[in-house]
Motif scaffolding. Structure first.
Motif, PDB file in Angstrom:
ATOM      1  N   VAL A 144      19.672  -3.285 -23.100  1.00 29.22           N
ATOM      2  CA  VAL A 144      20.872  -2.661 -23.665  1.00 29.22           C
ATOM      3  C   VAL A 144      21.802  -2.210 -22.548  1.00 29.22           C
ATOM      4  O   VAL A 144      23.011  -2.485 -22.566  1.00 29.22           O
ATOM      5  CB  VAL A 144      20.492  -1.462 -24.560  1.00 29.22           C
ATOM      6  N   ARG A 145      21.246  -1.524 -21.567  1.00 32.94           N
ATOM      7  CA  ARG A 145      22.071  -1.062 -20.438  1.00 32.94           C
ATOM      8  C   ARG A 145      22.713  -2.232 -19.695  1.00 32.94           C
ATOM      9  O   ARG A 145      23.798  -2.093 -19.121  1.00 32.94           O
ATOM     10  CB  ARG A 145      21.204  -0.257 -19.469  1.00 32.94           C
ATOM     11  N   GLY A 146      22.053  -3.378 -19.699  1.00 34.60           N
ATOM     12  CA  GLY A 146      22.513  -4.523 -18.909  1.00 34.60           C
ATOM     13  C   GLY A 146      23.550  -5.406 -19.592  1.00 34.60           C
ATOM     14  O   GLY A 146      23.966  -6.422 -19.013  1.00 34.60           O
ATOM     15  N   ILE A 147      23.970  -5.058 -20.811  1.00 35.95           N
ATOM     16  CA  ILE A 147      25.012  -5.847 -21.483  1.00 35.95           C
ATOM     17  C   ILE A 147      26.284  -5.792 -20.636  1.00 35.95           C
ATOM     18  O   ILE A 147      26.784  -4.721 -20.305  1.00 35.95           O
ATOM     19  CB  ILE A 147      25.297  -5.293 -22.895  1.00 35.95           C
ATOM     20  N   LYS A 148      26.826  -6.972 -20.279  1.00 36.10           N
ATOM     21  CA  LYS A 148      27.967  -7.019 -19.366  1.00 36.10           C
ATOM     22  C   LYS A 148      29.282  -7.339 -20.060  1.00 36.10           C
ATOM     23  O   LYS A 148      30.355  -7.089 -19.494  1.00 36.10           O
ATOM     24  CB  LYS A 148      27.705  -8.048 -18.267  1.00 36.10           C
ATOM     25  N   SER A 149      29.225  -7.899 -21.268  1.00 35.44           N
ATOM     26  CA  SER A 149      30.467  -8.236 -21.962  1.00 35.44           C
ATOM     27  C   SER A 149      30.226  -8.203 -23.463  1.00 35.44           C
ATOM     28  O   SER A 149      29.082  -8.292 -23.938  1.00 35.44           O
ATOM     29  CB  SER A 149      30.970  -9.623 -21.554  1.00 35.44           C
ATOM     30  N   LYS A 150      31.316  -8.108 -24.215  1.00 33.52           N
ATOM     31  CA  LYS A 150      31.198  -8.079 -25.670  1.00 33.52           C
ATOM     32  C   LYS A 150      30.729  -9.414 -26.233  1.00 33.52           C
ATOM     33  O   LYS A 150      30.250  -9.468 -27.370  1.00 33.52           O
ATOM     34  CB  LYS A 150      32.529  -7.665 -26.300  1.00 33.52           C
ATOM     35  N   ALA A 151      30.837 -10.458 -25.429  1.00 30.45           N
ATOM     36  CA  ALA A 151      30.335 -11.760 -25.877  1.00 30.45           C
ATOM     37  C   ALA A 151      28.827 -11.739 -26.071  1.00 30.45           C
ATOM     38  O   ALA A 151      28.271 -12.559 -26.813  1.00 30.45           O
ATOM     39  CB  ALA A 151      30.715 -12.837 -24.860  1.00 30.45           C
TER      40      ALA A 151
END
Length: 688
Positions: A144-151
């Motif tokens: 979860v913390r590592g999500i980098k973009s809304k894609a």
């Protein structure tokens, strides 16, 4: 499809029913099953005839408060246990059910090869949970913390749903209301951490205090997880959810089966809510190849997508982070568990103390291996003679409904024929399922509580999505046999009564029939009549959502519903907070009809004879007292407030008060004008 419950909050759930062409009309005179008499056996479990007379307060006039007359002494001497938000017959029987289940589980706990024992042991080993800390959950939290973009959000939302973690959208594979022989994806609004949109939007001092404490809770959760700037980030989550609340549908609109049936293709969903990759989300969630779905609240989905697009990515991530921590707090170190309970248990429900660990372990074990545990419970605690006696009652209640249909002066002859046909298509389910689900594919590890919980959620998710393209699981139940509840399943055209509710005070094969009919008989009638309430009546004999009533029938029905709604709108259980007649309509109609049907069935079971007088009470008096006793319940203020905002059931005192619409109740207790519950004959609501 809708599944409606008798005792707790009603839910939308999965179900199925086969579509078939309408057969030729049946002869109405032959439709009603014969009445089966069931003479009482000696020695009821409660009192002299199956009713707790000591719990009455006979200084209260029945016409002023029938609830207090029947239950006043019990109410005065009963304290809500410290680990309960409310207490009554449902809760007392739930405690008994868990005590019994604990005995069965603990007999397995010492067997190293027992999967049931392994699940229970993993929850009970609190020291192991503390020793591991947050480490077992960090791999998911780091995703979860590592999500980098809304894609990446569509895939992450899908993974979260597999784990049972809340996201801005909800869904499941269930019956297609207009093609009930098929499964389809049902999709609906979500995204709120508080129980209802009203908690965010109403300018009420109590709710404002709850909102402030919710902000504190989110801050504490982020701090416990080692996050920086927790207070500001928690405020951003609350602001985001407040915007979701503003675009969300009300519970009243969301219970409308017609409004919430919006079938569309994925392409049409993309047009209504552009900018979110729904195909990728469904594919990642094991729903590849899905072309169409039912969207419950289209405008809300559009609004939520727009909010997700507009919100900073960090806020979406933080919301998913706290949903993960709250969702799995039971399986994390005590600091997380205690913080979650402090808000959701104490703040929202007023419960001072958390349940002891073994009770929660029983809940967990039953949830993970529900059918494995259920088999043991049924073998030990549900004798065949209880099932047979309950079958008799169900048979008689259905017969009463069949006869009532013929007597209606507001329903047209053609619709009556179809109503009889629907009634003839019913499937009553009593006690336990006809077959058990195979749980052998679920991996269980005695030393891995968190893993057991995560794998269980994934296993149940896969079980659900794998229904697509398969025949409807007609044997499936939505409750375990240990559940103190009952439900009506519109799509399946069925009524379901778990084993654990078929015991005193609801039902005792040895009790006076009047009490049994007033208790479980009215519950049976309640569930049966749900199929003819303001939403259930929209489903035909095959479980298909359709217009099978004439417009004149609908208008006559709705005029009676309006009168009942106004009756309940007038009740004010808390200062400034009234029962919501439209939210509780289905349950109020079912209570009204349930008591009607049970009374008719009781009188018919007497075979034309007069009921004996027992302890100075007539059969009619004992019948209505049987109804009143099962609804004994005391609430903590916070819990009652939440129920008035969210629960489609009226509080217990108002449920009992449905008797004010029955002429026979007035005669039985000599109710007079001027008493609080008195309604003039032409003001009494008569539907079924």
């Amino acid at each position: 499809m809708k599944r409606i419950l008798i005792g707790l909050a009603a839910t939308t759930a999965l179900a199925g029913c086969t579509t078939s062409e309408t057969p030729p009309p049946v002869a109405v005179a032959e439709a009603a099953p014969p009445v089966v008499e069931a003479p009482p056996a000696p020695k009821p479990e409660i009192g002299a005839f199956g009713f707790d007379e000591a719990g009455m307060n006979k200084s209260v006039q029945p016409g002023d408060s029938f609830y207090k007359y029947a239950n006043g002494a019990w109410d005065a001497k009963t304290e809500i246990p410290a680990d309960k938000s409310n207490y009554g017959m449902f809760v007392a029987l739930d405690d008994l059910s868990r005590e019994r289940t604990k005995t069965l589980i603990e007999q397995s706990a010492n067997d190293p090869n027992s999967r049931i024992g392994a699940v229970y042991a993993s929850f009970m080993d609190e020291a192991a949970v503390e020793a591991k800390g947050l480490a077992p959950f960090e791999p998911w939290l780091n995703q979860v913390r590592g999500i980098k973009s809304k894609a990446e959000l569509p895939v992450m939302f899908a993974k979260a749903r597999e784990l049972g973690i809340g996201t801005p959208f909800g869904g499941f594979v269930g019956q297609d209301d207009k093609a009930p022989d098929q499964y389809i994806v049902n999709f609906f609004q979500a995204g709120l951490g508080l129980p209802d949109r009203d908690y965010y939007l109403k300018p009420d001092a109590k709710l404002a205090d709850t909102r402030a404490k919710y902000l504190t809770h989110l801050t504490n959760m982020l701090n416990l997880a080692g996050e920086k700037n927790a207070a500001a980030r928690a405020k951003a989550i609350v602001d985001f959810e407040t915007k979701i609340a503003k675009v969300s549908w009300s519970r009243i609109d969301s219970r409308d089966a017609t409004k919430t049936y919006n079938k569309m293709t994925l392409g049409q969903l993309a047009q209504k809510a552009p900018g979110f990759d729904f195909p990728s989300m469904f594919k990642a969630g094991g729903l590849q190849g899905v072309d169409s779905l039912i969207v419950a609240q289209p405008s809300a989905i559009t609004g939520i997508v727009n909010l997700v697009k507009a919100a900073p990515l960090s806020v979406i991530k933080d919301q998913l982070l706290v949903r993960s921590l709250d969702g799995y707090s039971d399986y994390l170190p005590k600091a997380f568990d205690a913080e979650n309970f402090s808000f959701y248990g104490t703040t929202l429900n007023g419960t001072p103390e958390q349940e002891v660990r073994w009770k929660r372990a029983v809940n967990f074990t039953t949830g993970v291996l529900q059918d494995d545990v259920s088999k043991l419970y049924v073998e030990r605690y549900f004798p065949p003679e209880t099932k047979a006696a309950a079958d008799t009652l169900v048979h008689n209640i259905i017969g009463a409904m069949d006869r009532r249909i013929d007597k209606l002066d507001w329903m047209s002859a053609g619709t009556k024929v179809k109503a009889h046909e629907k009634l003839a298509s019913f499937t009553p389910k009593i006690g336990y399922p006809s077959q058990w689900r195979d749980m052998s594919g679920l991996v269980i590890d005695r030393g891995d509580l968190l893993g057991n919980a995560m794998r269980s959620n994934q296993f149940d998710y896969a079980y659900n999505v794998n229904k697509l393209g398969k025949p409807i699981y007609r044997w499936e139940w939505g409750m375990t046999p240990m559940t103190i509840n009952a439900y009506a399943n519109f799509g399946m055209v069925e009524i379901v009564f778990p084993a654990a509710i078929l015991q005193p005070p609801f039902f005792d094969p040895n009790a006076d029939p009047a009490v049994n009919y007033g208790g479980i008989g009215a519950v049976i009638g309640h569930e049966l009549s749900h199929h003819f309430d303001d939403q259930g009546a929209k489903y035909d004999k095959t479980g298909r959502l359709s217009d099978w009533w004439t417009p004149q029938d609908v208008a006559a029905f709705n005029s009676r519903l309006d009168a009942l709604g106004k009756e309940y709108d007038a009740y004010e259980p808390l200062p400034g907070m009234h029962v919501q007649g439209k939210l509780t309509m289905g349950e109020n109609v079912a209570d009204l009809a349930g008591v009607t049907l049970a009374y008719d069935a009781y009188k018919a079971s007497l075979g034309g004879k007069e009921a004996p007088v027992i302890d100075g009470m007539t059969g009619d008096q004992r019948f209505y007292l049987g109804w009143a006793q099962v609804w004994r319940r005391k609430y903590r203020e916070e819990n009652l407030r939440q129920r008035l905002l969210t629960d489609p059931h009226s509080p217990s005192e108002q449920r009992v008060a449905v008797v004010r619409n029955f002429d026979d109740w007035y005669r039985a207790f000599n109710i007079q004008p001027g008493q609080a519950l008195y309604l003039a004959p032409d003001a009494r609501v008569r539907i079924w």
